[in-house]
Scaffold this motif. Structure first.
Motif, short mmCIF file in Angstrom:
data_model
loop_
_atom_site.label_atom_id
_atom_site.label_comp_id
_atom_site.label_asym_id
_atom_site.label_seq_id
_atom_site.Cartn_x
_atom_site.Cartn_y
_atom_site.Cartn_z
N HIS A 38 20.05 18.27 -6.86
CA HIS A 38 20.42 19.36 -7.78
C HIS A 38 20.85 20.60 -6.99
O HIS A 38 21.89 21.20 -7.26
N ASP A 39 20.06 20.95 -5.97
CA ASP A 39 20.35 22.18 -5.23
C ASP A 39 21.64 22.03 -4.41
O ASP A 39 22.40 22.99 -4.27
N ALA A 40 21.88 20.83 -3.89
CA ALA A 40 23.14 20.60 -3.14
C ALA A 40 24.34 20.75 -4.09
O ALA A 40 25.39 21.28 -3.70
N PHE A 41 24.18 20.31 -5.34
CA PHE A 41 25.28 20.45 -6.30
C PHE A 41 25.58 21.93 -6.55
O PHE A 41 26.74 22.35 -6.51
N VAL A 42 24.53 22.72 -6.78
CA VAL A 42 24.74 24.16 -7.07
C VAL A 42 25.34 24.86 -5.86
O VAL A 42 26.31 25.62 -5.98
N ARG A 43 24.81 24.56 -4.68
CA ARG A 43 25.34 25.19 -3.46
C ARG A 43 26.79 24.76 -3.24
O ARG A 43 27.63 25.56 -2.81
N SER A 44 27.11 23.51 -3.57
CA SER A 44 28.49 23.01 -3.42
C SER A 44 29.45 23.75 -4.34
O SER A 44 30.61 23.99 -3.98
N CYS A 45 28.98 24.10 -5.54
CA CYS A 45 29.83 24.88 -6.44
C CYS A 45 30.19 26.21 -5.77
O CYS A 45 31.35 26.64 -5.82
N ASP A 46 29.21 26.85 -5.14
CA ASP A 46 29.47 28.13 -4.46
C ASP A 46 30.45 27.93 -3.30
O ASP A 46 31.38 28.72 -3.12
N LEU A 47 30.22 26.88 -2.52
CA LEU A 47 31.08 26.64 -1.35
C LEU A 47 32.52 26.33 -1.78
O LEU A 47 33.48 26.87 -1.22
N ARG A 51 28.98 16.90 1.19
CA ARG A 51 28.90 15.43 1.27
C ARG A 51 27.71 14.92 0.46
O ARG A 51 27.78 13.90 -0.23
N GLU A 52 26.60 15.65 0.54
CA GLU A 52 25.41 15.26 -0.22
C GLU A 52 25.71 15.31 -1.72
O GLU A 52 25.33 14.41 -2.48
N ALA A 53 26.43 16.34 -2.14
CA ALA A 53 26.68 16.50 -3.57
C ALA A 53 27.78 15.58 -4.09
O ALA A 53 27.67 15.03 -5.18
N PHE A 54 28.86 15.42 -3.31
CA PHE A 54 30.04 14.73 -3.85
C PHE A 54 30.40 13.44 -3.13
O PHE A 54 31.40 12.81 -3.48
N THR A 100 24.57 6.06 1.54
CA THR A 100 24.56 6.51 0.14
C THR A 100 25.65 7.52 -0.15
O THR A 100 25.83 7.93 -1.29
N HIS A 101 26.38 7.97 0.90
CA HIS A 101 27.50 8.88 0.65
C HIS A 101 28.80 8.12 0.45
O HIS A 101 29.81 8.71 0.07
N GLU A 102 28.80 6.83 0.75
CA GLU A 102 29.99 6.00 0.53
C GLU A 102 30.24 6.03 -0.99
O GLU A 102 29.29 5.96 -1.79
N PRO A 103 31.53 6.20 -1.42
CA PRO A 103 31.77 6.49 -2.84
C PRO A 103 31.13 5.52 -3.84
O PRO A 103 30.60 5.98 -4.86
N ALA A 104 31.17 4.21 -3.60
CA ALA A 104 30.60 3.29 -4.60
C ALA A 104 29.10 3.55 -4.75
O ALA A 104 28.58 3.67 -5.87
N ALA A 105 28.40 3.65 -3.62
CA ALA A 105 26.95 3.89 -3.67
C ALA A 105 26.68 5.28 -4.25
O ALA A 105 25.74 5.46 -5.05
N HIS A 106 27.51 6.25 -3.86
CA HIS A 106 27.31 7.61 -4.38
C HIS A 106 27.43 7.63 -5.90
O HIS A 106 26.57 8.18 -6.59
#
Ligand code: SAM
Length: 283
Positions: A247-256, A185-188, A5-11
């Protein structure tokens, strides 16, 4: 078919609806010339930078590699009278882009499910190739740029903007920070960054003459604040679409990513390059 699910098309199939709430209609970073602009002004400013670099004129045929929801394609078709063919590997992306374009009644814009590293179009069939923040999702950047150069007509231009790497990340650092990279990777999805110089070198290697190479790292930095604000404002809808962990991975990714932007690890850049015009035959 990949089950990763991290492969870009599936993501992108999975996140497309949530991304519209988090990133907006234009699925890319913003350029903030004053620092306090809202996100849509910043994302429009990045599109304007691409438009400047692309030198668009009515009647030109443009290939948009990694078209997202089709927002940039609609902007340039409506504003500059160009014909745009948008491609993405995401089936949900193609459906979304087609539906939005029908709603907006913008002509001369079509979307197809194709891969930027092996696009299948004829040689010399486009005047411009527009690669807006999709290159980091393609591991084989040489194949991407080779395809862009191949489908350009003589005198045509490639414009590309994307996240870039400013320094090598060694194996020890990857291992030490594997939890952080897993969150990104989870977020993007799966991403691989090249440097601005690397993109320019690839363009030159494929016969294109590089005329612009802009570092937009500091101008794009406020993007993370805007994304965090959207994540906060739309928390319930985003959780319904991609779950609390997403959602939380997205927010944490913004910080990273913001920390990586500030410490000089990653950033953002724009490159443009021209294919040599056809030689006139001398008798
Ligand atoms: C960050 S979004 C950018 C979308 C759009 N260019 C924009 O600026 O609004 C990345 C896009 O690249 C697409 N993509 C990822 N890998 C691709 C590939 N190998 N070929 C074509 N598109 C790809 C994704 O499906 C998504 O539409």
């Amino acid at each position: 078919m990949s089950t990763d699910t991290h492969e870009p098309a599936a993501h992108y199939d999975r996140v497309m609806a949530a991304w519209q709430l988090l990133l907006g209609d234009e699925l890319h970073y913003g350029v903030f010339e004053h620092g306090d602009e809202p996100l849509d002004v910043g994302t429009a400013a990045l599109t304007s930078r691409m438009i400047d670099a692309a030198d668009l004129r009515p009647g030109l045929r443009v290939l948009d590699v990694g078209c997202g929801s089709g927002a940039p394609a609609r902007t340039i078709a409506a504003g500059f009278g160009v014909e745009v063919v948008g491609i993405t590997t995401s089936a949900v992306g193609v459906d979304t882009a087609r539906a939005r374009t029908a709603e907006a009644a913008v002509g001369a814009v079509t979307f197809e499910q194709r891969d930027g590293t092996d696009n299948g179009f004829d040689d010399a069939s486009f005047d411009r190739v527009w690669v807006m923040e999709s290159a980091h999702l393609m591991r084989d950047k040489d194949a991407l740029v080779a395809e862009c150069a191949r489908v350009l007509r003589p005198g045509g231009r490639m414009v590309l903007c994307d996240l870039v790497g400013h320094r090598e990340i060694g194996f020890a650092e990857v291992r030490e920070r594997r939890a952080d990279f897993a969150v990104l990777r989870e977020a993007f999805g799966d991403a691989h960054f090249a440097s601005l110089e690397g993109f320019a070198a690839l363009a030159s290697a494929h016969g294109l003459d590089v005329d612009r190479s802009d570092d937009l790292t500091s101008a794009t930095l406020p993007t993370f604040d805007r994304w965090r604000a959207n994540a906060d404002a739309h928390r319930d809808e985003v959780v319904a679409l991609i779950g609390a962990a997403g959602h939380d991975a997205f927010v944490r990714s913004c910080d990273l990513l913001e920390a990586f932007w500030r410490d000089g690890t990653f950033g953002y850049g724009l490159v443009s390059a021209t294919k040599a015009p056809a030689r006139s035959s001398v008798s």
